[in-house]
Every structure is written in structure tokens, then in C-alpha cells.
Design a protein around this motif. Sequence first.
Motif, short mmCIF file in Angstrom:
data_model
loop_
_atom_site.label_atom_id
_atom_site.label_comp_id
_atom_site.label_asym_id
_atom_site.label_seq_id
_atom_site.Cartn_x
_atom_site.Cartn_y
_atom_site.Cartn_z
N GLU A 267 -0.81 1.75 5.62
CA GLU A 267 -2.14 2.38 5.63
C GLU A 267 -2.12 3.75 6.34
N HIS A 268 -0.93 4.32 6.49
CA HIS A 268 -0.82 5.61 7.17
C HIS A 268 -1.57 6.69 6.38
N PRO A 269 -2.34 7.57 7.05
CA PRO A 269 -3.14 8.58 6.33
C PRO A 269 -2.29 9.53 5.46
N LEU A 270 -1.07 9.77 5.87
CA LEU A 270 -0.20 10.66 5.11
C LEU A 270 0.10 10.12 3.71
N ASN A 271 -0.01 8.79 3.56
CA ASN A 271 0.32 8.17 2.26
C ASN A 271 -0.57 8.70 1.14
N GLU A 272 -1.77 9.10 1.50
CA GLU A 272 -2.71 9.64 0.52
C GLU A 272 -2.08 10.76 -0.30
N ASP A 278 1.50 4.25 -8.31
CA ASP A 278 2.15 2.94 -8.23
C ASP A 278 2.45 2.57 -6.78
N GLN A 279 2.95 3.58 -6.07
CA GLN A 279 3.30 3.33 -4.67
C GLN A 279 2.06 3.02 -3.82
N LYS A 280 0.95 3.70 -4.16
CA LYS A 280 -0.29 3.42 -3.42
C LYS A 280 -0.73 1.97 -3.64
N ALA A 281 -0.60 1.52 -4.88
CA ALA A 281 -0.98 0.14 -5.18
C ALA A 281 -0.08 -0.83 -4.41
N GLN A 282 1.20 -0.48 -4.34
CA GLN A 282 2.16 -1.32 -3.62
C GLN A 282 1.81 -1.37 -2.12
N ALA A 283 1.42 -0.21 -1.59
CA ALA A 283 1.06 -0.15 -0.17
C ALA A 283 -0.21 -0.97 0.09
N LYS A 284 -1.16 -0.87 -0.83
CA LYS A 284 -2.41 -1.62 -0.64
C LYS A 284 -2.14 -3.13 -0.66
N ALA A 285 -1.24 -3.53 -1.57
CA ALA A 285 -0.90 -4.96 -1.65
C ALA A 285 -0.29 -5.43 -0.32
N MET A 286 0.50 -4.54 0.31
CA MET A 286 1.09 -4.91 1.60
C MET A 286 0.01 -5.12 2.66
N GLY A 302 9.67 -3.28 2.35
CA GLY A 302 9.39 -1.85 2.34
C GLY A 302 9.85 -1.21 1.04
N PHE A 303 9.53 0.06 0.90
CA PHE A 303 10.07 0.82 -0.25
C PHE A 303 10.22 2.28 0.12
N PHE A 304 11.15 2.95 -0.60
CA PHE A 304 11.46 4.36 -0.35
C PHE A 304 10.40 5.21 -1.05
N ILE A 322 8.10 3.15 3.47
CA ILE A 322 6.89 2.45 3.87
C ILE A 322 7.33 1.04 4.28
N GLY A 323 6.85 0.54 5.42
CA GLY A 323 7.25 -0.80 5.87
C GLY A 323 6.04 -1.63 6.25
N ASN A 324 5.98 -2.87 5.75
CA ASN A 324 4.78 -3.70 6.01
C ASN A 324 4.65 -4.13 7.46
N PHE A 325 5.73 -4.01 8.25
CA PHE A 325 5.67 -4.46 9.65
C PHE A 325 5.25 -3.34 10.59
N VAL A 326 5.05 -2.12 10.05
CA VAL A 326 4.60 -1.01 10.90
C VAL A 326 3.07 -1.00 10.85
N LEU A 327 2.45 -1.01 12.03
CA LEU A 327 0.99 -1.13 12.11
C LEU A 327 0.38 0.18 12.58
N MET A 328 -0.75 0.56 11.97
CA MET A 328 -1.45 1.77 12.41
C MET A 328 -1.94 1.63 13.85
N GLY A 329 -2.24 0.40 14.25
CA GLY A 329 -2.86 0.19 15.56
C GLY A 329 -1.91 0.34 16.73
N TYR A 330 -0.61 0.37 16.49
CA TYR A 330 0.33 0.48 17.60
C TYR A 330 1.02 1.83 17.56
#
Length: 809
Positions: A267-272, A278-286, A302-304, A322-330
Motif C-alpha cells: 500500500e506504499h503511496p509510490l506504487n500509484e 496488473d501489478q496494482k491489482a496484485q498489490a491490492k490482493a496482498m 512479493g513481486f518485482f 513489493i512484499g506483503n510482509f512490509v507494513l506502512m505502519g512501521y
Amino acid sequence: MPEKPYDHNQIELKWFERWRDADFYKAEENSSKPKFYVLEMLPYPSGTLHIGHIRNYSIGDALARYKWMRGFNVLHPMGWDAFGLPAENAAIANKRPPREWTLQNIAAMKKTHRRFGFSYDWDREVSTCEPEYYRWNQWFFLKMLERGLAYRKKALVNWCPKCATVLANEQVVEGCCWRHEDTPVEQRALEQWFLKITAYADELLADMSQLEGGWPDRVLTMQRNWIGRSEGAEIDFHLAETGEPIRVFTTRVDTIYGATCVILAPEHPLNETLLNADQKAQAKAMVDARAGRDPGDIEKEGFFTGHYAVNPYSGEQVPIWIGNFVLMGYGTGAIMAVPAHDERDFEFCRKYDIPVRPVIRPVDGTLAVEPGMKESFGDYGIVENSGPWSGLPSEEARSKMAAHAEEKGFGKAAITFRIKDWGISRQRYWGTPIPVIHCPKCGMVPVPEDQLPVVLPDRIDITGTGRSPLENVPEFVNVTCPKCGEPARRETDTMDTFIDSSWYFYRYCDARNSKQPFDPAKIAYWFEIDQYIGGVEHAILHLIYSRFFTKMMRDIGLIKNSEPARRLFTQGMVIAEGAKMSKSKGNVVGADMLAEKYGTDTARMFVLFAAPPEKEVDWRWEGADGIYRFLGRVYRFATRATAGTGESDRKVLRKLHQTLRKITDDFETRWHFNTCIASVMELVNVLYAEEGKISPTALQEILEKVALMLAPFAPYLSQEIWDELGNKGPVFRQCWPAYDPDLAKEDEAEVVVQVNGKLRSRIFAPFGTTKEELEARAQADEKVQPFVAGKQVIKVITVPDKIVNIVVK
Ligand SMILES: [Zn+2]
Ligand SMILES: [Zn+2]
């Protein structure tokens, strides 16, 4: 006197009736006595009390009664943590208003409380779902809003597309809706309210030093981990194409030459701008897949992105993932992965064949060689292959490299906390309305203080759809703006119920105040809480939030103390016949059922007797039988005992005063009520054995003191015995009996005999017996003989009055 059978029903009901309207347990307002505030955590009104509750309350009640008997002005209140989701679920399931359901449960539980005779000052009862209480939640909220401690930002909530509603975390079952087990829950971003607990993170951590010794170490450790302070550095990598900075937080900047990729939160803002559709959809699913789950339990994926970032120290380009274990909150929501020196990064990079590059050598070893590393090396060491920093110890490199980043303007030393600001918005009905109005012209307008409380509408339809049930109540939502008078919309989110329990114990000190949350002078007298008692499951959340509220209340000038409770005790769980109690297993031991079968004195005594209070208790019906028989034995002896000429007085009085000494010491220190009760059992055995040989005066003293020492544990039975002995007044209003150390003294010392360090026998000898005589008696002892016969005695170590250890070969 003829012996009387122990009829627990008759005894308990008799005193229950007589005590019903008496107010023995009122705390005094203006007292010259020392004060003692003892508190058990307030229950959620689920409808029934079970044996786990009884344990919590029996510990607090025994302590309160003991302190009264020791001459303290005791405050011992009780209340109800009455808002929350189960009432709303019950409303959906049974079509009953949450308020009705809650009040009925409170009434039922209070009846049980009273039946057990717990010593609460009911005049101070607090129920958090009443406007008289929650208006002060709203008032605190406004104070925090003024100070910038409450704010709004977008945050993710769980959303079920089928219900079209927001779900609480506990309504998400394995990633799906609790009502639609085949419907994966999504995450949606909504504007939500937060309290800035992070503003107190440093103080919450530092003040724990004041709690050491008074709070369990386990709880302090859990709080330290939850707050999770880490020192490190924020470093800007740069997007290779545009030079746009990507800030990462790292605790190990000394390993930065070993960074082989940068990983962004999905959910990193830079992802926008960085990701394609396709990658955005993948990130949202995560992000969705995290709904209701602990991020630590999710398989790392994750994915490159196809993009690269530049390492500001080495100038090297590394891939951005992009990695699903990286959290915006930390930290910053972006990390640099150094697989050679971080376990989690290692796991991720091995999975996706990302290079592993060792750059830290163990102080007394060699640098790992890649390929071939089997695990990461996470310790400090000597920095290698790191340009000008090579050869420095990790600690030195960390501070020098952070200083370098600051000098060059691409980073700085930084501290980060694991604790996040407290998201308090709930899209629920049964909670405190957030006192804010949204005006198209003025924006967000706080409800003026003189318009509090914002009262929850009473009869509403809870359908389980939409953002919040309150949105469908026009009389609630449609208001005029307090600022401009134009039509405006009331906030429909309610507060997290943990707010209710963050300050309730202050309200007990002045529960009926309608002008303020409480009179500060009363808090100054009663606080800090002398003893707080509750389950260890509240080690974080409740116990951190209430520490935060205390500091906030101090900073707005209401109170002087910085911590709510001086001492905390966490009692162990109660299981039943070896298994965790649960409704679905049908093995919940209900308090009412116990009161019927054995009486409340037995139920209390059993939970105190079965284990030390901090340990788990296994409820066993035969164990309760044992306690019941013991109480019967005490009662029968007290009603029938005949006196004699007094040849056993010395013996029984010694046992009596030893027992008193033991119980008194335990109340003052470690609360091992199980061994206290065991020592009363021993005393009663001695009394039976010496029956008829005790003088009338000694017998009267002994029986009265037995009633007094049992009063904190079994108040009904103690009162009955007290009464039978011809005494007046409540037994728990008498002075705690002092023990006489001379009477408690043994005439003979019990000397332990060991052979080669193993216990073989005990001998009794007059105090002060010489070493020689003790050694001779020990070697001649018939239990010791088999272990020394035919062997060579090498030496004998003797401590007079205590131990003889014979060393043989
Ligand atoms: Zn659903
Ligand atoms: Zn306005």
C-alpha cells in the motif's frame, strides 16, 4: 453442644438476607485511616459469571477484607464494560435492542455477585454504556482534539462485499466474512479517527522503571515489545529513472552495502505511479489478504516491479520489489533487504533468487561465502566490502554512517516505534458516539462541550449492512452546524470500547459527578491504585491504553499521578477437568451452578486453594468436594467442641499462632493462599486430635481466631461461627488477629538429615543441641542407617537446628 451439620444453603442465605441492605463495604470519604484501593478488572456483561471470574474476584475480595481488618479505608468497587460487539450480534440474531440485552445481562451478573457476597461498594457502580459515563469519553476526546492528540486520516478497514458492511477484526474468520465463509474480506480505505499514543511512546517506555517490582516482569516485557523502540537510521534510496527519493528505515545501516533489493509495502503511496494495472491489482490482493490476520503469520510473498533504486552509499542499482510482509505502519513502509544479515530478508530473497551478499564478518571469524550461506548472520561484527567503512566494528559504523547520511543530506539517525497511533473509529452502533459534526461550509466542527453528551439513539434497526448502523438514523445524522447554523452531518463512527476501560477506575472515586469526570481532590486521595488484579491477556492494549490515558489526563491538569496502578497482579486461567472452558465444549463451570451445589464459600476457597493465584487452576469436581468437606469439618468442630483440662493448650496454641503467622506473611508478600488454606487444614487436624484436652479459654480463643482468619476466604461460614461463639457484629469488621511470635516458636528444631546431599530423614531435637550430639543421633537414625552402613564417612557438615549432611564413600 451437639454437633451441627454444615448446611451451606441455610447459612449462606441467612447472612445474605441479613447483609443485603447493610453497607459494610462503603469506602469512607473523609477518613484518617490509611487508604487502600483494590480493584479487579471490570467484566464484559456477557450474561453469566463463570469460575474464571470467581477466581479474579475471590483474590481481590480476600485482599480487601484483610485490609479492612488491618484498619485500612478500603475502596473496592465494581462496574460493567458494557459497550461492544456481542450486544450488536445478539441484536441481529435475536432482534433485541443491544441496550435491553446488555441491561438484562448486567442484572443477572450483579445478582450472582451479590449472592457470592463480594465486598463491593455498589454505590460507586459504573456502567460504561450510560450517557452519564460516556459523555466523559466524549469530553476527553474533545480535549485531545484541542491538543492535536486526536486526528483523522485514511486507514484500511475490513469490508465484506456481500454484507456491504465494515467488519471488526473478530468478524473476519480466516480472511473471510463471519457470515459469508466463502467471501474473502477486502480492505477499504476510510477516513478514521486516531489518538496519538505515539506522542507518549518514550514516556510509556521510560516510566516502566517505576513499575518494576510492582508489576509482573512478563507484563513489562510484553509492553516493551509492543512499544518496540528501535534506534536506527532513515536513508533515502533513489528511483533510478527519476531520482525520486524512497526513504527506508533500518536498524543496521552498517549492512547497507549488502542490500540487494528495496521492498515496498503493497500500500506504499509510490506504487500509484510505479506499478502497472496488473501489478496494482496484485498489490491490492496482498492488502486484502491481510484482513483480520496477524501479518507475522502470513506466508511471505512479493513481486518485482521492473524498477530499480540507487543505493546512496555505493551508487549501486538494486531491484525494487513489493512484499506483503512490509507494513506502512512501521518505519517508512519501505525496507532495504540485506539477506546475508537478516533472517526475514534471507527467507524472502532465497525464495525469489535475489542475490545474497555478506558484508559483516564475525569478530573472531571469517566472512561467509556465497553461494552456500545456509542462514543469515544477524549479530554485530566487522564491516567488510563496504568502501571506506570496511574494517569498522558494526556499532561504530552505524553511528558514523548515519552521521554521514545527515551531512550529505540523504538521511539521518532515527528512532522508530512499533506501537502505532490508536485507531479508535468503529463503524458500529453500540459504542460512544464521536462528538464531531461535518459541515459542508466549516469542515469538521467539534460538538461544543455544553452540548454533551451526544446520546446514542435508543431504538434503531441493526441490519448488518452499510458503513455504520447510525447512518440510517436521520434524527441522529442530520444536525445544524454549531458554527454557522447550516445543515450538517453528524459523525457516525463510534469509539473503540477500550476507551471506556482506559479511565473507569478514576470514575469510581466520584461516580455520580455530573459536572466533571471526577473531582481531582478525590483522585489525589485514592490514587495510585494500590492493587490491580486481572488476567494476563490484558498485558497490552488495556494496560497500555490506561497508562496513556493517565498521562494525557495529567497533562490536561486533572490529576497528578503519572501511572494508574502501583501494583498489578495477573491471576492464572481456570480450566475445567483438564480442558479450556468453552461454550461449544459445554464445560463452562458457571458461578450460579456452584453456589447451588456447594455454596459460594466452597467455590471461593477451591479456586484459592487449588493453585498459587498466578498459576493455572484446573477445576475438578472432586477437589471442590474436598473443600466442602473441610468447611463442614471446621463448622462441626466449632459447634460441638468440648473443653478439657488444658494439657494440649501449648501444642494447639503454638499451631494456631504459626498458622496466623503464615497467613499474615502471605497477605503481605506472595499471596500463596493455597498454602495458607492448607495450613488451616493442618490446624483443624490438630484440633480434632487434641479434642477434649484444650482448656475452655484456649478453645474460645482458638475458635474465634479460626473464624477471623477464615473471614477473607469464606465470609459466610466465618460469620456463622463468629455468631455461634456468641460474638456480635460482622466478623470482617473485627481486627485481624495478631500472632504471638513466642507462642508460635517450636520447642524443638526439625533437623533435616541428608546422605550425600539426598534427604533421608528428619529428627527433632531441642533448640541449641550441639553439633556432636546431632551428628551422633543422625548417624544412628534408623532411616539413615541403610545409607551409611558399611561405608566410609568422609565428612559431616552440620548447621545446628537445621541440617546434618553426611558424606560417605
Ligand atoms: Zn458478509
Ligand atoms: Zn458550518
